[in-house]
Design an enzyme around this catalytic site. Structure first.
Site, PDB file in Angstrom:
ATOM      1  N   TYR A  48      -1.637   0.073  10.312  1.00  0.00           N
ATOM      2  CA  TYR A  48      -1.717  -0.561   9.240  1.00  0.00           C
ATOM      3  C   TYR A  48      -0.427  -0.255   8.329  1.00  0.00           C
ATOM      4  O   TYR A  48       0.013  -1.026   7.581  1.00  0.00           O
ATOM      5  CB  TYR A  48      -2.840   0.000   8.469  1.00  0.00           C
ATOM      6  CG  TYR A  48      -3.179  -0.350   6.838  1.00  0.00           C
ATOM      7  CD1 TYR A  48      -3.557  -1.719   6.706  1.00  0.00           C
ATOM      8  CD2 TYR A  48      -2.666   0.472   6.178  1.00  0.00           C
ATOM      9  CE1 TYR A  48      -3.655  -2.221   5.480  1.00  0.00           C
ATOM     10  CE2 TYR A  48      -2.707  -0.025   4.612  1.00  0.00           C
ATOM     11  CZ  TYR A  48      -3.385  -1.194   4.368  1.00  0.00           C
ATOM     12  OH  TYR A  48      -3.565  -1.591   3.089  1.00  0.00           O
ATOM     13  N   SER A  81       0.913  -1.054   0.213  1.00  0.00           N
ATOM     14  CA  SER A  81       0.155  -0.048   0.079  1.00  0.00           C
ATOM     15  C   SER A  81       0.851   1.204  -0.163  1.00  0.00           C
ATOM     16  O   SER A  81       2.053   1.240   0.644  1.00  0.00           O
ATOM     17  CB  SER A  81      -0.976  -0.229   1.386  1.00  0.00           C
ATOM     18  OG  SER A  81      -1.368   1.129   1.381  1.00  0.00           O
ATOM     19  N   LYS A 107       2.484  -2.569   6.247  1.00  0.00           N
ATOM     20  CA  LYS A 107       2.627  -2.342   4.879  1.00  0.00           C
ATOM     21  C   LYS A 107       4.166  -2.434   4.558  1.00  0.00           C
ATOM     22  O   LYS A 107       4.734  -2.666   3.497  1.00  0.00           O
ATOM     23  CB  LYS A 107       1.666  -1.316   4.237  1.00  0.00           C
ATOM     24  CG  LYS A 107       0.516  -2.071   4.375  1.00  0.00           C
ATOM     25  CD  LYS A 107       0.059  -3.385   3.438  1.00  0.00           C
ATOM     26  CE  LYS A 107      -1.196  -3.932   3.526  1.00  0.00           C
ATOM     27  NZ  LYS A 107      -1.231  -5.373   3.029  1.00  0.00           N
TER      28      LYS A 107
END
Length: 321
Positions: free
Chosen positions: A174, A153, A178
Site C-alpha cells: 500500500y 495517503s 501511494k
C-alpha cells in the site's frame, strides 16, 4: 511563479461535471455527494455493482444529478468507456477524481508478500490513476480547463508506516503505491504547467482515521488476483484495528468523510495542489524525513500505526521484542 493567466478559475462549480472513481463508498461517495450539492453533475464509477447502484440512488433521492458507471480501473478500455459515458450523458467533464483504491492485504515481511498482492495493489492504486490520467486529461485539455484530483495517503505519501495495526510489520504494498501516486501527481502538475493550460493537478491527503471499506479490501478481492499463498493470520477487519489502537492507549476518532470532501471542493476553488487539512502531529514525519535526508542519517522517522517512532516501538506480532 506560474503566470496568473494560466491559473484555474473554476470557482463556480454549478453545472460542471465531476467523475469520481471508487465512488460507491467511502471518500468517493462523499465527494460525489459534495459535488452534487454544489450543483455539479456527478458520475460515480466503481467495480462493485450493488454498492454503486445504491450510492447512485442515494444521490438521486437527494435530488442530485448523478449516474453510476460500472468501471474497472485496472482495465484501460473500461476507463475509456467511463469517459465516453460521461461525455455522452453530460457533454463534458470538468473534474476527475482518481480515487479508487485497495488497501493492504499482505502479511509478514515484504519478501514474504504474495506476488498476487503486489499485482492487485499496483494495478488498482497506480495503474488505475495512470488510466484515469490517460483517458481524461486529453478531454480536459481540449476544453482548456479542469482539475485532476489523485487520492494519496500519509502512509507512503509522507513515509511508509513501519509497524502495522495488528502489531507486525506493515504491508509494503500500500505505501509503495501511494508514494507512486504522489510522484505521478507531481509529474502531472509539471507536465500540465509546461503546456500553459488551465487544467490543474492536485493530490489529496485525506488525513486522520477513516471509516471506509479499504480496511477490509479482502472482502472484494477479484478472482484474477486470488492469493497464491496460504494465509497464516486472520484477515484484518476495522473492528480489530480499532481494538488494537485502543489497547495501545490510542483513542480512535474518525475523520468525517464530509470533511475530506470539503478539502477537495475548497482545494479546487483555491487551485491548491496539496489538498490537506490543518497541520497535525503526523506532519512531523515530513520534517523528520527531510532532516534525515539532508543529514544523511538513518530513516528514524518511520513510525508504527500507533504513531510511535519505529526505534522506540518494541512490540511485534506475538508481543515479543
Amino acid at each position: 511563479m506560474r503566470d496568473r493567466v494560466t491559473m484555474a478559475t473554476m470557482t463556480d462549480l454549478q453545472g460542471k461535471v465531476a467523475v469520481v472513481t471508487g465512488g460507491a463508498g467511502g471518500i468517493g461517495r462523499a465527494m460525489g455527494r459534495r459535488f452534487g450539492r454544489e450543483g455539479m453533475k456527478v458520475v460515480l464509477a466503481d467495480v462493485l455493482a450493488g454498492p454503486l447502484d445504491e450510492a447512485t440512488r442515494a444521490l438521486a433521492d437527494e435530488g442530485l444529478d448523478a449516474v453510476g458507471v460500472l468501471t474497472d480501473v485496472t482495465d484501460y478500455s473500461s476507463v475509456e468507456s467511463l469517459a465516453k459515458e460521461a461525455l455522452d450523458r453530460f457533454g463534458a467533464v470538468h473534474v476527475v477524481c482518481n480515487n479508487a483504491g485497495t488497501g493492504g492485504v499482505s502479511e509478514g515481511y515484504m519478501w514474504e508478500h504474495d506476488l498476487a498482492d503486489w499485482r492487485w495493489g499496483i494495478d488498482v492504486n497506480v495503474l488505475g490513476v495512470i488510466h484515469g490520467i490517460k483517458a481524461f486529461v486529453p478531454i480536459l485539455l481540449e476544453r482548456g480547463e479542469g482539475h485532476v484530483v489523485n487520492t494519496c495517503s500519509g502512509n507512503g505519501g509522507f513515509a511508509p508506516i513501519a509497524r502495522g495495526a495488528m502489531g507486525g510489520p506493515a504491508t509494503a504494498v500500500y505505501p509503495m503505491t501511494k508514494a507512486a501516486v504522489l510522484c505521478l501527481t507531481e509529474s502531472l502538475y509539471t507536465h500540465l504547467e509546461m503546456t500553459g493550460t488551465r487544467v490543474r493537478a492536485h493530490v489529496l491527503f485525506p488525513g486522520g482515521f477513516l471509516n471506509t471499506g479499504i480496511w477490509e479490501s479482502w472482502r472484494h478481492r477479484p478472482e484474477r488476483y486470488a492469493a497464491t499463498q496460504q494465509r497464516r493470520t486472520p484477515d484484518q477487519t476495522l473492528e480489530k484495528v480499532v481494538a488494537r489502537f485502543e489497547s495501545g492507549g490510542a483513542r480512535v476518532e474518525f475523520t468525517p468523510l464530509e470533511t475530506v470532501a470539503d478539502l477537495v471542493v475548497d482545494g479546487i476553488r483555491a487551485d491548491r495542489f496539496w489538498m490537506m487539512g490543518p497541520p497535525t502531529p503526523a506532519d512531523e514525519v515530513v520534517s523528520s524525513k527531510a532532516a534525515s535526508i539532508l543529514a544523511r542519517r538513518e530513516p528514524n522517522y518511520l513510525v508504527d500505526v500507533l504513531g510511535r517512532h519505529a526505534e522506540n516501538a518494541r512490540e511485534t506480532e506475538g508481543g515479543k521484542p
